[in-house]
Design a protein around this motif. Sequence first.
Motif, PDB file in Angstrom:
ATOM      1  N   UNK A 162       0.864  -1.174   0.000  1.00 25.43           N
ATOM      2  CA  UNK A 162       0.000   0.000   0.000  1.00 25.43           C
ATOM      3  C   UNK A 162       0.896   1.217   0.000  1.00 25.43           C
ATOM      4  N   UNK A 163       0.325   2.376  -0.026  1.00 24.68           N
ATOM      5  CA  UNK A 163       1.144   3.583  -0.037  1.00 24.68           C
ATOM      6  C   UNK A 163       2.029   3.647   1.205  1.00 24.68           C
ATOM      7  N   UNK A 164       3.317   3.808   0.962  1.00 25.35           N
ATOM      8  CA  UNK A 164       4.247   3.954   2.082  1.00 25.35           C
ATOM      9  C   UNK A 164       4.737   2.644   2.667  1.00 25.35           C
ATOM     10  N   UNK A 165       4.343   1.496   2.079  1.00 19.79           N
ATOM     11  CA  UNK A 165       4.809   0.219   2.636  1.00 19.79           C
ATOM     12  C   UNK A 165       5.165  -0.746   1.512  1.00 19.79           C
ATOM     13  N   UNK A 166       6.460  -1.049   1.423  1.00 16.76           N
ATOM     14  CA  UNK A 166       6.968  -1.990   0.433  1.00 16.76           C
ATOM     15  C   UNK A 166       7.388  -3.266   1.146  1.00 16.76           C
ATOM     16  N   UNK A 167       7.017  -4.409   0.591  1.00 17.53           N
ATOM     17  CA  UNK A 167       7.353  -5.700   1.184  1.00 17.53           C
ATOM     18  C   UNK A 167       8.166  -6.530   0.208  1.00 17.53           C
ATOM     19  N   UNK A 168       8.987  -7.413   0.743  1.00 21.34           N
ATOM     20  CA  UNK A 168       9.772  -8.333  -0.081  1.00 21.34           C
ATOM     21  C   UNK A 168       9.146  -9.715  -0.025  1.00 21.34           C
ATOM     22  N   UNK A 169       9.026 -10.388  -1.140  1.00 20.60           N
ATOM     23  CA  UNK A 169       8.483 -11.744  -1.185  1.00 20.60           C
ATOM     24  C   UNK A 169       9.471 -12.706  -0.543  1.00 20.60           C
ATOM     25  N   UNK A 170       8.996 -13.536   0.360  1.00 18.08           N
ATOM     26  CA  UNK A 170       9.835 -14.531   1.013  1.00 18.08           C
ATOM     27  C   UNK A 170       9.242 -15.914   0.757  1.00 18.08           C
ATOM     28  N   UNK A 171      10.105 -16.928   0.760  1.00 15.64           N
ATOM     29  CA  UNK A 171       9.689 -18.270   0.377  1.00 15.64           C
ATOM     30  C   UNK A 171       9.953 -19.282   1.496  1.00 15.64           C
ATOM     31  N   UNK A 172       9.019 -20.199   1.642  1.00 17.91           N
ATOM     32  CA  UNK A 172       9.174 -21.291   2.586  1.00 17.91           C
ATOM     33  C   UNK A 172       9.741 -22.525   1.913  1.00 17.91           C
ATOM     34  N   UNK A 173      10.140 -23.496   2.724  1.00 17.59           N
ATOM     35  CA  UNK A 173      10.740 -24.724   2.209  1.00 17.59           C
ATOM     36  C   UNK A 173       9.773 -25.484   1.288  1.00 17.59           C
ATOM     37  N   UNK A 174       8.482 -25.451   1.591  1.00 20.01           N
ATOM     38  CA  UNK A 174       7.505 -26.169   0.771  1.00 20.01           C
ATOM     39  C   UNK A 174       7.323 -25.550  -0.610  1.00 20.01           C
ATOM     40  N   UNK A 175       7.842 -24.352  -0.821  1.00 20.21           N
ATOM     41  CA  UNK A 175       7.629 -23.649  -2.090  1.00 20.21           C
ATOM     42  C   UNK A 175       8.785 -23.800  -3.074  1.00 20.21           C
ATOM     43  N   UNK A 176       9.793 -24.560  -2.712  1.00 21.71           N
ATOM     44  CA  UNK A 176      10.959 -24.685  -3.596  1.00 21.71           C
ATOM     45  C   UNK A 176      11.245 -26.140  -3.934  1.00 21.71           C
ATOM     46  N   UNK A 177      12.027 -26.345  -4.989  1.00 19.58           N
ATOM     47  CA  UNK A 177      12.485 -27.672  -5.400  1.00 19.58           C
ATOM     48  C   UNK A 177      13.928 -27.582  -5.861  1.00 19.58           C
ATOM     49  N   UNK A 178      14.614 -28.719  -5.818  1.00 14.81           N
ATOM     50  CA  UNK A 178      16.020 -28.783  -6.209  1.00 14.81           C
ATOM     51  C   UNK A 178      16.140 -29.399  -7.595  1.00 14.81           C
ATOM     52  N   UNK A 179      17.017 -28.834  -8.411  1.00 15.52           N
ATOM     53  CA  UNK A 179      17.112 -29.217  -9.816  1.00 15.52           C
ATOM     54  C   UNK A 179      18.375 -30.041 -10.066  1.00 15.52           C
ATOM     55  N   UNK A 180      18.243 -31.266 -10.595  1.00 14.98           N
ATOM     56  CA  UNK A 180      19.429 -32.062 -10.934  1.00 14.98           C
ATOM     57  C   UNK A 180      20.274 -31.373 -11.998  1.00 14.98           C
ATOM     58  N   UNK A 181      21.574 -31.517 -11.889  1.00 13.62           N
ATOM     59  CA  UNK A 181      22.472 -30.923 -12.865  1.00 13.62           C
ATOM     60  C   UNK A 181      22.955 -31.948 -13.878  1.00 13.62           C
ATOM     61  N   UNK A 182      24.152 -31.746 -14.427  1.00 14.93           N
ATOM     62  CA  UNK A 182      24.694 -32.618 -15.467  1.00 14.93           C
ATOM     63  C   UNK A 182      25.292 -33.903 -14.904  1.00 14.93           C
ATOM     64  N   UNK A 183      25.602 -33.910 -13.594  1.00 12.52           N
ATOM     65  CA  UNK A 183      26.316 -35.036 -13.004  1.00 12.52           C
ATOM     66  C   UNK A 183      25.480 -35.693 -11.908  1.00 12.52           C
ATOM     67  N   UNK A 184      25.599 -37.003 -11.794  1.00 11.24           N
ATOM     68  CA  UNK A 184      25.048 -37.728 -10.653  1.00 11.24           C
ATOM     69  C   UNK A 184      26.186 -38.535 -10.038  1.00 11.24           C
ATOM     70  N   UNK A 185      25.982 -39.010  -8.808  1.00 12.90           N
ATOM     71  CA  UNK A 185      27.000 -39.853  -8.190  1.00 12.90           C
ATOM     72  C   UNK A 185      26.340 -40.859  -7.271  1.00 12.90           C
ATOM     73  N   UNK A 186      27.038 -41.932  -6.994  1.00 11.29           N
ATOM     74  CA  UNK A 186      26.501 -42.943  -6.092  1.00 11.29           C
ATOM     75  C   UNK A 186      26.370 -42.336  -4.695  1.00 11.29           C
ATOM     76  N   UNK A 187      25.217 -42.531  -4.028  1.00 11.50           N
ATOM     77  CA  UNK A 187      25.021 -41.934  -2.699  1.00 11.50           C
ATOM     78  C   UNK A 187      26.112 -42.282  -1.697  1.00 11.50           C
TER      79      UNK A 187
END
Length: 387
Positions: free
Chosen positions: A6-31
């Motif tokens: 609203x006028x005079x109030x700026x907020x930053x978007x923040x994210x929780x753990x449930x809102x993100x995912x991890x992306x595999x890259x070019x390499x994998x390895x045995x656990x």
Amino acid sequence: MDIQLGRGKIARRAYGIDEIALVPGKRTLDPSLADTSWRIGNIERNIPIIASAMDGVVDVEMAVRLSQLGALGVLNLEGIQTRYADPNPILDRIASVGKDEFVSLMQELYAEPIKPELIEKRIQEIKQQGGIAAVSATPAGASKYGQVVAKAGADLFFIQATVVSTAHLSPESIVTLDLAEFCRSMPIPVVLGNCVTYEVTLDLIKAGAAAVLVGIGPGAACTSRGVLGVGVPQATAIADCAAARDDYYQETGNYVPVIADGGLITGGDICKCIACGADGVMIGSPFARAAEAPGRGFHWGMATPSPVLPRGTRIKVGTTGTLEQILIGPAGLDDGTHNLLGALKTSMGTLGAKNIKEMQQVEVVIAPSLLTEGKVYQKAQQLGMGK
């Protein structure tokens, strides 16, 4: 991204753990090749998981067993273990009382004075059995009992509060704990928390913290976000605090770990916290479900017994397996709450991360549908991710 509320109030978007995912890259390895070791203070552990300093989670026996398994447990020095020579009847009462009588019972039980001789005894009991004696107190408790803890030979001291800072203002009649002076004067590493911002993390590191705890209000039993309206979702909080750690390291060459504390239930949650920048995690309710946990299948937060403003509740988590099953398997459940180490190693293998530092560098995407996409049958039948 800034958003205009609203006028005079700026907020930053923040994210929780449930809102993100991890992306595999070019390499994998045995656990089996994934190195999950990390260091906190002068202590190295194979598993970057710490059991929260809560009375339903850690007692002497749990602290010892966690040490044996390669993890770490923190004992609450302002809880049941240091107020009563025999905590068992007290824990039985907490587990048996009805929900309407719970708050008043907790206020009654925690009104019993803390006994310095029991602080010393509990630390010595852990040490005598070969465990790592990590203990926790509020800033006020640290001021009172710091020397007792040092004399007893504890290995790590956690100073924890809902929010901790180096710029605390108190009434003239109260002497504020000087965190920097306390860290300098203690013969053991001191971990400071909790915080959720870059600036406070940097201040705590400069004050001498051996590690910094990140998280305000996400814990399963915590109601601070509802009672106080305070907090930042964990994904954003961890990333901000980790940036302070990295900047300080670049400037000084001194690396101070960041620990994600609260709101983590599954192995996937732990993996995502590390990918956001955490070096380790602190969890409560998953360990409260262990057969060896002192809570009798219940879990409650450190601020729950406040005599004036409780900021937590007691939740029933049940008992789902042994501590070993929950931490290192074999898993007896299909919902990601057993074999947390195995989940981390497998995720690291899938993402091609050979160690914690590489895990912190994997790609992260915003994915609000991550936990629901394609899971209609699991949800309908209450299986796996639908529980």
